[in-house]
Enzyme design. Structure first.
Site, PDB file in Angstrom:
ATOM      1  N   LYS A   1       0.815  -1.223   0.000  1.00 23.99           N
ATOM      2  CA  LYS A   1       0.000   0.000   0.000  1.00 23.99           C
ATOM      3  C   LYS A   1       0.844   1.267   0.000  1.00 23.99           C
ATOM      4  CE  LYS A   1      -3.832  -2.368   2.191  1.00 23.99           C
ATOM      5  NZ  LYS A   1      -4.475  -2.685   0.926  1.00 23.99           N
ATOM      6  N   GLY A   2       1.964   1.245   0.723  1.00 21.56           N
ATOM      7  CA  GLY A   2       2.818   2.438   0.744  1.00 21.56           C
ATOM      8  C   GLY A   2       3.437   2.702  -0.610  1.00 21.56           C
TER       9      GLY A   2
ATOM     10  N   LEU B   1     -16.134   4.612  -2.385  1.00 20.94           N
ATOM     11  CA  LEU B   1     -17.319   3.756  -2.546  1.00 20.94           C
ATOM     12  C   LEU B   1     -17.219   2.892  -3.799  1.00 20.94           C
ATOM     13  CD1 LEU B   1     -19.883   6.624  -1.793  1.00 20.94           C
ATOM     14  CD2 LEU B   1     -19.139   4.852  -0.182  1.00 20.94           C
TER      15      LEU B   1
ATOM     16  N   ALA C   1      -6.721   0.194  -6.402  1.00 25.83           N
ATOM     17  CA  ALA C   1      -7.524   1.336  -6.873  1.00 25.83           C
ATOM     18  C   ALA C   1      -7.582   2.415  -5.792  1.00 25.83           C
ATOM     19  CB  ALA C   1      -8.933   0.873  -7.234  1.00 25.83           C
ATOM     20  N   GLY C   2      -7.746   1.983  -4.537  1.00 23.19           N
ATOM     21  CA  GLY C   2      -7.782   2.943  -3.434  1.00 23.19           C
ATOM     22  C   GLY C   2      -6.445   3.659  -3.254  1.00 23.19           C
TER      23      GLY C   2
HETATM   24  O1  RIB Z   1      -3.784  -1.996  -1.696  1.00 18.83           O
HETATM   25  C1  RIB Z   1      -3.287  -2.997  -2.537  1.00 18.83           C
HETATM   26  C2  RIB Z   1      -2.065  -3.638  -1.928  1.00 18.83           C
HETATM   27  O2  RIB Z   1      -2.422  -4.332  -0.776  1.00 18.83           O
HETATM   28  C3  RIB Z   1      -1.382  -4.655  -2.807  1.00 18.83           C
HETATM   29  O3  RIB Z   1      -0.442  -4.085  -3.695  1.00 18.83           O
HETATM   30  C4  RIB Z   1      -0.773  -5.601  -1.825  1.00 18.83           C
HETATM   31  O4  RIB Z   1       0.616  -5.502  -1.717  1.00 18.83           O
HETATM   32  C5  RIB Z   1      -1.444  -5.292  -0.488  1.00 18.83           C
HETATM   33  O5  RIB Z   1      -0.577  -4.722   0.367  1.00 18.83           O
END
Ligand code: RIB
Length: 307
Positions: A49-50, A222, A252-253
């Site tokens: 996520k980072g 959403l 996507a988020g």
């Molecule tokens: O938000 C998507 C991410 O969540 C993915 O890339 C995966 O590594 C998990 O951490």
């Protein structure tokens, strides 16, 4: 934004967060417990996520620095290289003994995903090291998520507040948030499920209202329905997202948040920034992979102009 308007100075974004190698199996449908299914395709894609938010912000036009850790393995080298290739400064990315983080992902034919994350090197980020506070202090905004240990996330948020840097927290994977961390958050960006988990309220508007008692600004994403923005003393804002066919919603988020942070740091009005970030996420779900799917600024502008 008008196509001929001069481009603003690059937004300075710091990210304190995870890097994972995403090991992605594409399947008709995800297996149930105890079941084996045959996949159609396998991909190895840099994620976390980072790192995802860092790449999204860089492709959106930000000047981005990443603070975190990779392992001393082949994945670590690939993860660092992928960030550098996207233009992200990796001087704050430590290399630590052991394995890099991995995410084991299934993506089904509807584009939905299920993920198991094994933190690896990310678990070592329990605080800041020399140079990290200066990297955060030099930014317009610090992006945080919850794939690092809580004490590491808190250390980053404290440094940001000490230097007057706006903190943006994505509460994912969702876990209870301490009062201290919440007191240091300027903008909280949960998806609807995370907002419900944090508040016990299934209705996103009600959840956003409850979260506003703890943080000054909230964006609840959403999915295909767009997003909901709420801030203390303002009327809530609903922003639709362009209609697209999703093949992979992974990250996507993260794409939304990276693009949103850049647009807000450029001083764009919040409604315009949210629409632009929604356009970025819409481009990303049309392509497979986490960082692999993230759009350039030009692609975001093109998608935003279709709404
Ligand atoms: O938000 C998507 C991410 O969540 C993915 O890339 C995966 O590594 C998990 O951490």
């Amino acid at each position: 934004m008008n196509a001929t308007a001069p481009r603003p100075a690059a937004a300075r974004i710091a990210v304190l967060g995870s890097t994972n190698m995403d090991l992605v199996a594409y399947v008709a449908r995800a297996p149930r417990l105890g079941e084996t299914v045959t996949g159609r395709e396998f991909r190895t894609v840099p994620g976390g996520k980072g790192a995802n938010q860092a790449v999204a912000a860089a492709r959106s036009g930000g000047a981005v620095t990443m603070v975190g850790a990779v392992g001393e393995d082949a994945f670590g080298e690939l993860l660092r290289a992928a960030l550098a290739e996207a233009g992200v400064d990796t001087a704050g990315l430590r290399t630590v003994p052991g394995a890099s983080g991995t995410a084991h992902i299934t993506v089904d034919d509807e584009g939905g995903n299920a993920i198991v994350v094994v933190p690896g090197a990310n678990a070592s980020v329990t605080g800041l090291v020399a140079g990290d506070a200066a990297r955060i202090a030099a930014a317009d905004a610090l992006l945080l998520q919850l794939e690092l240990p809580p004490e590491g996330v808190l250390a980053g948020a404290r440094a940001a507040r000490d230097h007057g840097v706006r903190t943006v927290l994505t509460p994912a994977p969702v876990r209870p948030l301490s009062e201290e961390l919440l007191s240091l958050v300027d903008l909280l960006v949960p998806n609807e499920h995370e907002a419900a988990a944090l508040t016990g309220l299934a209705d996103p508007a009600a959840a956003a209202g409850a979260l506003l008692e703890r943080v000054p600004e909230v964006v609840v994403t959403l999915g295909a329905a767009g997003c909901l923005y709420a801030a203390r003393g303002r009327e809530p804002l609903r922003v639709p997202t362009p209609r697209v066919r999703a093949v992979d919603t992974t990250a996507a988020g993260d794409t939304f948040t990276g693009a949103l942070a850049v647009a807000l740091a450029e001083g764009r009005p919040v409604g315009e920034a949210l629409a632009w970030a929604s356009a970025a996420a819409a481009v990303s779900v049309r392509r497979p992979g986490a960082t692999a799917s993230m759009p350039t600024r030009r692609e975001i502008d093109a998608m935003a102009s279709t709404v």
